[in-house]
Design a protein around this motif. Structure first.
Motif, PDB file in Angstrom:
ATOM      1  N   SER A 119       1.036  -1.251   0.030  1.00 15.23           N
ATOM      2  CA  SER A 119      -0.009  -0.016   0.134  1.00 15.23           C
ATOM      3  C   SER A 119       0.825   1.297  -0.219  1.00 15.23           C
ATOM      4  O   SER A 119       0.661   2.267  -0.433  1.00 15.23           O
ATOM      5  CB  SER A 119      -0.900  -0.014   1.181  1.00 15.23           C
ATOM      6  N   ALA A 120       1.983   1.102   0.701  1.00 14.79           N
ATOM      7  CA  ALA A 120       2.929   2.357   0.857  1.00 14.79           C
ATOM      8  C   ALA A 120       3.802   2.450  -0.284  1.00 14.79           C
ATOM      9  O   ALA A 120       4.580   3.453  -0.598  1.00 14.79           O
ATOM     10  CB  ALA A 120       3.649   2.367   2.170  1.00 14.79           C
ATOM     11  N   SER A 121       3.752   1.611  -1.374  1.00 15.18           N
ATOM     12  CA  SER A 121       4.954   1.683  -2.368  1.00 15.18           C
ATOM     13  C   SER A 121       4.419   2.670  -3.355  1.00 15.18           C
ATOM     14  O   SER A 121       3.083   2.974  -3.324  1.00 15.18           O
ATOM     15  CB  SER A 121       5.054   0.222  -2.837  1.00 15.18           C
ATOM     16  N   GLY A 156       1.019   1.563  -4.917  1.00 15.61           N
ATOM     17  CA  GLY A 156       0.136   1.039  -3.822  1.00 15.61           C
ATOM     18  C   GLY A 156      -0.978   2.012  -3.744  1.00 15.61           C
ATOM     19  O   GLY A 156      -1.051   3.135  -4.511  1.00 15.61           O
ATOM     20  N   LEU A 157      -1.917   1.714  -2.795  1.00 14.85           N
ATOM     21  CA  LEU A 157      -2.997   2.466  -2.655  1.00 14.85           C
ATOM     22  C   LEU A 157      -2.721   3.924  -1.867  1.00 14.85           C
ATOM     23  O   LEU A 157      -3.695   4.553  -2.260  1.00 14.85           O
ATOM     24  CB  LEU A 157      -3.879   1.648  -1.946  1.00 14.85           C
ATOM     25  N   ARG A 210       7.485 -10.186   2.633  1.00 14.14           N
ATOM     26  CA  ARG A 210       7.835  -9.787   1.162  1.00 14.14           C
ATOM     27  C   ARG A 210       7.038 -10.442   0.202  1.00 14.14           C
ATOM     28  O   ARG A 210       6.832 -10.002  -1.188  1.00 14.14           O
ATOM     29  CB  ARG A 210       9.190  -9.971   1.022  1.00 14.14           C
ATOM     30  N   PHE A 211       6.644 -11.649   0.404  1.00  8.27           N
ATOM     31  CA  PHE A 211       5.760 -12.651  -0.513  1.00  8.27           C
ATOM     32  C   PHE A 211       4.582 -11.781  -0.663  1.00  8.27           C
ATOM     33  O   PHE A 211       4.055 -11.922  -1.971  1.00  8.27           O
ATOM     34  CB  PHE A 211       5.536 -13.909   0.218  1.00  8.27           C
ATOM     35  N   VAL A 212       3.863 -11.610   0.409  1.00 10.03           N
ATOM     36  CA  VAL A 212       2.609 -10.774   0.239  1.00 10.03           C
ATOM     37  C   VAL A 212       2.792  -9.506  -0.524  1.00 10.03           C
ATOM     38  O   VAL A 212       1.831  -9.336  -1.501  1.00 10.03           O
ATOM     39  CB  VAL A 212       2.112 -10.358   1.747  1.00 10.03           C
ATOM     40  N   GLU A 213       3.816  -8.823  -0.345  1.00  6.81           N
ATOM     41  CA  GLU A 213       3.842  -7.532  -1.162  1.00  6.81           C
ATOM     42  C   GLU A 213       4.013  -7.887  -2.622  1.00  6.81           C
ATOM     43  O   GLU A 213       3.244  -7.221  -3.617  1.00  6.81           O
ATOM     44  CB  GLU A 213       5.037  -6.838  -0.627  1.00  6.81           C
ATOM     45  N   GLN A 214       4.754  -8.901  -2.874  1.00  3.16           N
ATOM     46  CA  GLN A 214       4.938  -9.229  -4.493  1.00  3.16           C
ATOM     47  C   GLN A 214       3.641  -9.788  -4.986  1.00  3.16           C
ATOM     48  O   GLN A 214       3.459  -9.502  -6.131  1.00  3.16           O
ATOM     49  CB  GLN A 214       6.297 -10.437  -4.418  1.00  3.16           C
ATOM     50  N   ASN A 215       3.023 -10.697  -4.271  1.00  8.92           N
ATOM     51  CA  ASN A 215       1.926 -11.250  -4.751  1.00  8.92           C
ATOM     52  C   ASN A 215       0.964 -10.019  -5.020  1.00  8.92           C
ATOM     53  O   ASN A 215      -0.041 -10.294  -6.125  1.00  8.92           O
ATOM     54  CB  ASN A 215       1.117 -12.129  -3.883  1.00  8.92           C
ATOM     55  N   LEU A 216       0.735  -9.438  -4.194  1.00  3.05           N
ATOM     56  CA  LEU A 216      -0.474  -8.195  -4.549  1.00  3.05           C
ATOM     57  C   LEU A 216       0.094  -7.319  -5.714  1.00  3.05           C
ATOM     58  O   LEU A 216      -0.629  -6.547  -6.394  1.00  3.05           O
ATOM     59  CB  LEU A 216      -0.465  -7.438  -3.098  1.00  3.05           C
ATOM     60  N   THR A 217       1.337  -7.061  -5.548  1.00  2.50           N
ATOM     61  CA  THR A 217       1.872  -6.075  -6.599  1.00  2.50           C
ATOM     62  C   THR A 217       1.613  -6.928  -8.099  1.00  2.50           C
ATOM     63  O   THR A 217       1.148  -6.058  -8.985  1.00  2.50           O
ATOM     64  CB  THR A 217       3.393  -5.791  -6.638  1.00  2.50           C
ATOM     65  N   GLY A 274      -5.608  -3.147 -12.417  1.00  7.61           N
ATOM     66  CA  GLY A 274      -7.044  -3.308 -12.849  1.00  7.61           C
ATOM     67  C   GLY A 274      -7.888  -3.427 -11.943  1.00  7.61           C
ATOM     68  O   GLY A 274      -8.925  -2.884 -11.774  1.00  7.61           O
ATOM     69  N   VAL A 275      -7.623  -4.425 -10.999  1.00  5.80           N
ATOM     70  CA  VAL A 275      -8.483  -4.891 -10.009  1.00  5.80           C
ATOM     71  C   VAL A 275      -8.927  -3.839  -8.809  1.00  5.80           C
ATOM     72  O   VAL A 275     -10.020  -3.523  -8.489  1.00  5.80           O
ATOM     73  CB  VAL A 275      -8.098  -6.272  -9.311  1.00  5.80           C
ATOM     74  N   VAL A 276      -7.822  -2.923  -8.823  1.00 11.87           N
ATOM     75  CA  VAL A 276      -8.081  -1.830  -7.719  1.00 11.87           C
ATOM     76  C   VAL A 276      -8.908  -0.752  -8.538  1.00 11.87           C
ATOM     77  O   VAL A 276      -9.820  -0.412  -7.849  1.00 11.87           O
ATOM     78  CB  VAL A 276      -6.539  -1.163  -7.599  1.00 11.87           C
TER      79      VAL A 276
END
Length: 235
Positions: A58-60, A63-64, A124-131, A136-138
């Motif tokens: 989110s903070a990247s 991100g959101l 780190r896995f979570v961040e990469q998976n969300l990225t 589009g979905v966001v």
């Protein structure tokens, strides 16, 4: 002169099997300790690493709610912890381990560095998976009036479930080897069992049994994680 090689081989095989049977209770205890390490460290890593990974995403910049300065600080901290070899981390945080569990040896003591190492690992896995889901979905969720919390909870984490299960599988397999490494400092588990009997006492058959058990455990985790990821993947 008659050859004694055949009888010797048979005797050695019999002694090896007898030795394994004799050590079955200790093998059971060692496997139980390994399971305990994983059943505590992995859920804690998921529980604490998921919100950390969501925040990193989110903070990247993509991100959101981008927060470049804070993201750089937290990102560097995550990288620093992940860069420590597990054995060095285990030794480096001995004062923290002693403060939390009151000891620096045994299964409980190993769970502390395992968890500390696993949290940024999974984040780190979570961040990469969300990225990897893309924007589009966001954008679609925003167009329907979803709040930031709803986007994370009902869209991103739901869409990323198969990838997250795959990441949990990879992390679990990696930390099975980490838990075995903990045997070097008396941490218990199948690694400690293999070192005490297979290495210090030169009992090769015992070492081989420990290796086979580790392989079976890894295969079980990998196959289970792969199947679950396929079930959750609705694409």
């Amino acid at each position: 002169m008659p050859s004694a090689s055949a009888p010797t081989t048979g005797t050695d095989s019999g002694l090896g099997l007898d030795r394994i049977v004799e050590l079955l209770p200790e093998i059971g205890v060692a496997m139980g300790q390994t399971f305990t390490m994983l059943l505590v460290a992995i859920p804690l890593a998921i529980l604490l690493g998921t919100p950390l990974g969501v925040w990193l995403y989110s903070a990247s910049p993509v991100g959101l709610k981008p927060r470049p300065r804070a993201h750089r600080i937290v990102d560097s901290l995550v990288n620093t912890i992940r860069s420590f070899p597990f054995l060095i981390l285990l030794i480096a945080i001995i004062p923290i381990t002693r403060f939390i569990v009151g000891t620096t040896i045994g299964t409980a003591a190993v769970i502390v560095p395992l968890t500390i190492n696993a949290i940024p690992y999974f984040a780190r896995f979570v961040e990469q998976n969300l990225t990897q889901l893309g924007s589009g979905v966001v954008e679609a969720a925003r167009a329907m009036g979803a709040t930031r919390g709803q986007i994370v909870r009902d869209v991103l984490l739901v869409e990323a479930r198969p990838a997250l299960i795959g990441s949990i599988t990879i992390m679990t397999v990696s930390f099975i080897s980490y838990s075995a490494m903990a045997g070097l400092v008396g941490g218990g588990g199948i690694g400690d069992f293999a070192i005490r009997y297979g290495y210090y006492r030169y009992e090769t058959i015992v070492m081989l049994v420990a290796i086979v058990l580790m392989i079976v455990l890894v295969q079980f985790v990998q196959l289970g994680g792969t199947r679950l990821a396929r079930v959750l993947d609705k694409r």
